[in-house]
Design a protein around this motif. Structure first.
Motif, PDB file in Angstrom:
ATOM      1  N   MET A 128       0.817  -1.210   0.000  1.00 22.04           N
ATOM      2  CA  MET A 128       0.000   0.000   0.000  1.00 22.04           C
ATOM      3  C   MET A 128       0.854   1.266   0.000  1.00 22.04           C
ATOM      4  SD  MET A 128      -3.515  -0.479   2.040  1.00 22.04           S
ATOM      5  CE  MET A 128      -4.782  -1.529   1.319  1.00 22.04           C
ATOM      6  N   ALA A 129       1.962   1.232   0.714  1.00 23.06           N
ATOM      7  CA  ALA A 129       2.858   2.389   0.711  1.00 23.06           C
ATOM      8  C   ALA A 129       3.427   2.612  -0.696  1.00 23.06           C
ATOM      9  CB  ALA A 129       3.978   2.195   1.717  1.00 23.06           C
ATOM     10  N   GLN A 130       3.742   1.519  -1.374  1.00 21.86           N
ATOM     11  CA  GLN A 130       4.268   1.629  -2.733  1.00 21.86           C
ATOM     12  C   GLN A 130       3.228   2.192  -3.686  1.00 21.86           C
ATOM     13  OE1 GLN A 130       5.457  -2.422  -3.388  1.00 21.86           O
ATOM     14  NE2 GLN A 130       7.293  -2.266  -2.119  1.00 21.86           N
ATOM     15  N   LEU A 131       1.968   1.757  -3.520  1.00 20.25           N
ATOM     16  CA  LEU A 131       0.896   2.288  -4.361  1.00 20.25           C
ATOM     17  C   LEU A 131       0.689   3.778  -4.103  1.00 20.25           C
ATOM     18  CD1 LEU A 131      -1.732  -0.603  -4.108  1.00 20.25           C
ATOM     19  CD2 LEU A 131      -0.405   0.037  -6.134  1.00 20.25           C
ATOM     20  N   ALA A 132       0.784   4.174  -2.825  1.00 24.97           N
ATOM     21  CA  ALA A 132       0.607   5.584  -2.483  1.00 24.97           C
ATOM     22  C   ALA A 132       1.713   6.432  -3.104  1.00 24.97           C
ATOM     23  CB  ALA A 132       0.592   5.749  -0.970  1.00 24.97           C
ATOM     24  N   GLU A 133       2.937   5.909  -3.090  1.00 28.65           N
ATOM     25  CA  GLU A 133       4.056   6.648  -3.689  1.00 28.65           C
ATOM     26  C   GLU A 133       3.851   6.873  -5.180  1.00 28.65           C
ATOM     27  OE1 GLU A 133       7.474   4.359  -2.746  1.00 28.65           O
ATOM     28  OE2 GLU A 133       7.420   4.833  -0.591  1.00 28.65           O
ATOM     29  N   ARG A 134       3.154   5.948  -5.821  1.00 30.70           N
ATOM     30  CA  ARG A 134       2.896   6.061  -7.268  1.00 30.70           C
ATOM     31  C   ARG A 134       1.609   6.833  -7.569  1.00 30.70           C
ATOM     32  NH1 ARG A 134       3.538  -0.353  -7.879  1.00 30.70           N
ATOM     33  NH2 ARG A 134       5.733  -0.558  -7.298  1.00 30.70           N
ATOM     34  N   GLY A 135       0.944   7.297  -6.499  1.00 27.47           N
ATOM     35  CA  GLY A 135      -0.308   8.031  -6.695  1.00 27.47           C
ATOM     36  C   GLY A 135      -1.467   7.157  -7.087  1.00 27.47           C
ATOM     37  N   ARG A 136      -1.414   5.876  -6.705  1.00 28.00           N
ATOM     38  CA  ARG A 136      -2.441   4.924  -7.123  1.00 28.00           C
ATOM     39  C   ARG A 136      -3.269   4.401  -5.950  1.00 28.00           C
ATOM     40  NH1 ARG A 136       0.637   0.414 -10.305  1.00 28.00           N
ATOM     41  NH2 ARG A 136      -1.484  -0.461 -10.334  1.00 28.00           N
ATOM     42  N   LEU A 137      -3.278   5.146  -4.852  1.00 28.21           N
ATOM     43  CA  LEU A 137      -4.027   4.702  -3.676  1.00 28.21           C
ATOM     44  C   LEU A 137      -5.038   5.788  -3.304  1.00 28.21           C
ATOM     45  CD1 LEU A 137      -3.898   2.216  -1.726  1.00 28.21           C
ATOM     46  CD2 LEU A 137      -2.754   3.738  -0.110  1.00 28.21           C
ATOM     47  N   ALA A 138      -6.305   5.500  -3.558  1.00 24.81           N
ATOM     48  CA  ALA A 138      -7.365   6.472  -3.261  1.00 24.81           C
ATOM     49  C   ALA A 138      -7.818   6.304  -1.818  1.00 24.81           C
ATOM     50  CB  ALA A 138      -8.540   6.266  -4.212  1.00 24.81           C
ATOM     51  N   ARG A 139      -7.499   7.290  -0.979  1.00 22.56           N
ATOM     52  CA  ARG A 139      -7.854   7.214   0.438  1.00 22.56           C
ATOM     53  C   ARG A 139      -8.931   8.246   0.769  1.00 22.56           C
ATOM     54  NH1 ARG A 139      -3.042   6.973   4.522  1.00 22.56           N
ATOM     55  NH2 ARG A 139      -4.717   6.061   5.751  1.00 22.56           N
ATOM     56  N   PRO A 140      -9.642   8.041   1.879  1.00 25.13           N
ATOM     57  CA  PRO A 140     -10.654   9.020   2.274  1.00 25.13           C
ATOM     58  C   PRO A 140     -10.043  10.411   2.485  1.00 25.13           C
ATOM     59  CG  PRO A 140     -10.884   6.993   3.537  1.00 25.13           C
ATOM     60  CD  PRO A 140      -9.595   6.883   2.789  1.00 25.13           C
ATOM     61  N   SER A 141     -10.864  11.435   2.296  1.00 29.49           N
ATOM     62  CA  SER A 141     -10.420  12.813   2.526  1.00 29.49           C
ATOM     63  C   SER A 141     -10.273  13.068   4.029  1.00 29.49           C
ATOM     64  CB  SER A 141     -11.438  13.788   1.952  1.00 29.49           C
ATOM     65  OG  SER A 141     -12.662  13.696   2.674  1.00 29.49           O
ATOM     66  N   GLU A 142      -9.669  14.198   4.382  1.00 25.96           N
ATOM     67  CA  GLU A 142      -9.533  14.557   5.794  1.00 25.96           C
ATOM     68  C   GLU A 142     -10.902  14.665   6.457  1.00 25.96           C
ATOM     69  OE1 GLU A 142      -7.098  17.878   6.738  1.00 25.96           O
ATOM     70  OE2 GLU A 142      -5.387  17.184   5.561  1.00 25.96           O
ATOM     71  N   GLU A 143     -11.872  15.226   5.760  1.00 26.10           N
ATOM     72  CA  GLU A 143     -13.217  15.366   6.314  1.00 26.10           C
ATOM     73  C   GLU A 143     -13.847  13.992   6.554  1.00 26.10           C
ATOM     74  OE1 GLU A 143     -12.078  16.918   3.630  1.00 26.10           O
ATOM     75  OE2 GLU A 143     -12.018  19.017   4.300  1.00 26.10           O
ATOM     76  N   GLU A 144     -13.649  13.074   5.614  1.00 27.52           N
ATOM     77  CA  GLU A 144     -14.190  11.721   5.780  1.00 27.52           C
ATOM     78  C   GLU A 144     -13.484  10.993   6.924  1.00 27.52           C
ATOM     79  OE1 GLU A 144     -15.581  10.417   1.302  1.00 27.52           O
ATOM     80  OE2 GLU A 144     -13.427  10.607   1.714  1.00 27.52           O
ATOM     81  N   SER A 145     -12.169  11.159   7.035  1.00 28.29           N
ATOM     82  CA  SER A 145     -11.424  10.516   8.113  1.00 28.29           C
ATOM     83  C   SER A 145     -11.897  11.016   9.473  1.00 28.29           C
ATOM     84  CB  SER A 145      -9.925  10.786   7.950  1.00 28.29           C
ATOM     85  OG  SER A 145      -9.434  10.185   6.767  1.00 28.29           O
ATOM     86  N   TRP A 146     -12.139  12.330   9.580  1.00 34.75           N
ATOM     87  CA  TRP A 146     -12.621  12.902  10.830  1.00 34.75           C
ATOM     88  C   TRP A 146     -14.024  12.385  11.141  1.00 34.75           C
ATOM     89  CZ3 TRP A 146     -11.665  14.547  15.335  1.00 34.75           C
ATOM     90  CH2 TRP A 146     -12.511  15.399  16.049  1.00 34.75           C
ATOM     91  N   ALA A 147     -14.861  12.232  10.132  1.00 36.83           N
ATOM     92  CA  ALA A 147     -16.205  11.693  10.344  1.00 36.83           C
ATOM     93  C   ALA A 147     -16.140  10.235  10.817  1.00 36.83           C
ATOM     94  CB  ALA A 147     -17.031  11.805   9.063  1.00 36.83           C
ATOM     95  N   MET A 148     -15.192   9.458  10.281  1.00 37.69           N
ATOM     96  CA  MET A 148     -15.011   8.074  10.733  1.00 37.69           C
ATOM     97  C   MET A 148     -14.580   8.041  12.193  1.00 37.69           C
ATOM     98  SD  MET A 148     -13.129   6.289   7.449  1.00 37.69           S
ATOM     99  CE  MET A 148     -13.872   6.280   5.819  1.00 37.69           C
ATOM    100  N   TYR A 149     -13.633   8.906  12.539  1.00 34.50           N
ATOM    101  CA  TYR A 149     -13.160   8.983  13.925  1.00 34.50           C
ATOM    102  C   TYR A 149     -14.316   9.317  14.858  1.00 34.50           C
ATOM    103  CZ  TYR A 149     -10.688  10.792  18.022  1.00 34.50           C
ATOM    104  OH  TYR A 149     -10.261  11.023  19.310  1.00 34.50           O
ATOM    105  N   GLN A 150     -15.136  10.292  14.483  1.00 33.96           N
ATOM    106  CA  GLN A 150     -16.272  10.678  15.315  1.00 33.96           C
ATOM    107  C   GLN A 150     -17.287   9.542  15.436  1.00 33.96           C
ATOM    108  OE1 GLN A 150     -17.115  14.371  13.059  1.00 33.96           O
ATOM    109  NE2 GLN A 150     -16.979  15.436  15.025  1.00 33.96           N
ATOM    110  N   ALA A 151     -17.483   8.803  14.354  1.00 33.81           N
ATOM    111  CA  ALA A 151     -18.417   7.671  14.385  1.00 33.81           C
ATOM    112  C   ALA A 151     -17.947   6.627  15.398  1.00 33.81           C
ATOM    113  CB  ALA A 151     -18.538   7.057  12.995  1.00 33.81           C
ATOM    114  N   MET A 152     -16.666   6.335  15.393  1.00 31.99           N
ATOM    115  CA  MET A 152     -16.090   5.380  16.336  1.00 31.99           C
ATOM    116  C   MET A 152     -16.341   5.834  17.776  1.00 31.99           C
ATOM    117  SD  MET A 152     -12.000   4.585  16.647  1.00 31.99           S
ATOM    118  CE  MET A 152     -11.570   6.250  17.220  1.00 31.99           C
ATOM    119  N   CYS A 153     -16.074   7.112  18.044  1.00 27.78           N
ATOM    120  CA  CYS A 153     -16.215   7.640  19.396  1.00 27.78           C
ATOM    121  C   CYS A 153     -17.674   7.747  19.832  1.00 27.78           C
ATOM    122  CB  CYS A 153     -15.553   9.018  19.484  1.00 27.78           C
ATOM    123  SG  CYS A 153     -13.778   9.004  19.198  1.00 27.78           S
TER     124      CYS A 153
END
Length: 377
Positions: free
Chosen positions: A198-223
């Motif tokens: 996954m780190a290698q894919l990210a270095e090549r720009g081929r890893l689509a991850r959630p946005s900062e807003e989505e990551s924060w929403a996931m964190y809030q959902a957990m809590c």
């Protein structure tokens, strides 16, 4: 009698997950590896004859890659070398695919009384995307089978910020998991470890991850969701029903003594931290020819230990016990960290109450920033 935690590393996996940065190799364990572990026990156990082992943790890798005979032999050998408490928490990490009725029966006979299950997600397309071999249905069946057979101390791992994962996906995983017969969850955000696919894919720009807003929403959902179903957040990444905190992991956070066995296994005894060198073949060769395993040894200075004490205690809900800190280091925490504590309180990232200094809700979300303030120049 002083307590001791035992960690045994089983660095074998049928296949390597795309995100995993832990040391492991892609094959089944051999009896030769158990022979080498036994030799390490022969060498190290005499130094701990006066210790009572109240936690044992089989981690990996995939410990459930051990055959039934190998697991039985390993647990018997441990009890022959160390004084294991009758009430010890004995945890084994398992892959859902390995949790057959026969395997679970054997594990229970061998003494395992707590299982940590690598579930990660409830959506099959996301499990496949991160290289997991099981399906959500297989995971659910395995958890329910283990509970039905008498394992009533069950933990599972979930992950968020995965490629392609939406906030709704993660919320659905949480709501699914709380209805399984488990009493502990470890929730991890995806960290891109060097050398992983996954780190290698990210270095090549081929890893689509959630946005900062989505990551924060996931964190809030957990809590929000887990406490609503009776899971207390007792550590930054850990949630448990009352009475089911991980006793072994608490040893790490409280700076208690633990001994690690196996390649890449870490130990901490007093101010001394050691790590066995990775490499199964080298580990086996050294031990089976009468030599100790190669290892790195670090003696922590008082400053290093104080920093670590703060970082690790702040990970826990109760935070830093102020009287305990004073007794351990001779001065109150404000002697060393007065300006930092004042600033963090003003930013509402730390709170002091009932003799403890602990993270607020927002402090836990910004944990790395808070921890950096406890580095002494």
């Amino acid at each position: 009698m002083t307590s001791l935690g035992l960690y045994i590393h089983i660095p074998f996996c049928r296949s390597r997950c795309d995100y995993c940065g832990f040391y492991s190799i892609g094959r089944k364990p051999t009896d030769r590896y158990i022979d080498a572990l036994t030799k390490e026990m022969d060498l190290k156990s005499p130094d701990f004859e006066d210790r009572l082992c109240d936690t044992v943790y089989l981690g990996g890798g995939t410990p459930s890659s051990l055959s039934e005979a190998q697991l039985t032999r390993l647990m018997k050998t441990l009890s022959q070398h160390f004084r294991i408490s009758n009430t010890a928490e004995i945890t084994m990490e398992m892959n859902p695919c390995d949790m057959s009725e026969s395997y679970l029966k054997n594990a229970m006979r061998a003494g395992v009384n707590r299982i940590s299950i690598g579930v990660q997600e409830k959506h099959d397309h996301l499990l496949s995307a991160i290289g997991r071999r099981h399906t959500a249905k297989e995971a659910e069946t395995a958890v329910k089978r283990a509970y039905r057979m008498g394992f009533h101390n069950l933990s599972l791992d979930l992950m968020y910020e995965l490629p392609g994962q939406t906030v709704k996906d993660f919320e659905a995983s949480l709501r699914w998991a709380v209805h399984l017969p488990v009493n502990h969850m470890s929730i991890y955000s995806l960290i891109l470890e060097d050398g992983t696919r996954m780190a290698q894919l990210a270095e090549r720009g081929r890893l689509a991850r959630p946005s900062e807003e989505e990551s924060w929403a996931m964190y809030q959902a957990m809590c929000r969701i887990l406490p609503a179903y009776g899971f207390e957040r007792y550590e930054i990444s850990s949630f448990a029903r009352k009475g089911y905190r991980s006793r072994h992991n608490q040893k790490y956070w409280e700076l208690s003594d633990y001994l690690g066995l196996g390649p890449a296994a870490c130990s901490r005894i007093g101010h001394t931290r050691t790590e066995n060198t990775p490499g199964v073949r080298l580990y086996e060769k050294e031990l089976l020819t009468g030599h100790p395993p190669q290892q790195e040894v670090e003696t922590l200075s008082d400053t290093d230990e104080m920093e670590e004490y703060c970082f690790l205690h702040l990970r826990m809900k109760e935070g830093i016990p102020l009287d305990g800190f004073r007794k351990r280091y001779g001065e109150g925490i404000t002697h060393w960290y007065g300006d930092a504590v004042k600033m963090l309180k003003e930013k509402k990232l730390l709170k002091e109450e009932a003799g403890h200094l602990f993270l607020t809700y927002h402090g836990a979300a910004l944990g790395n920033f808070v921890f950096e303030q406890f580095l002494l120049d």
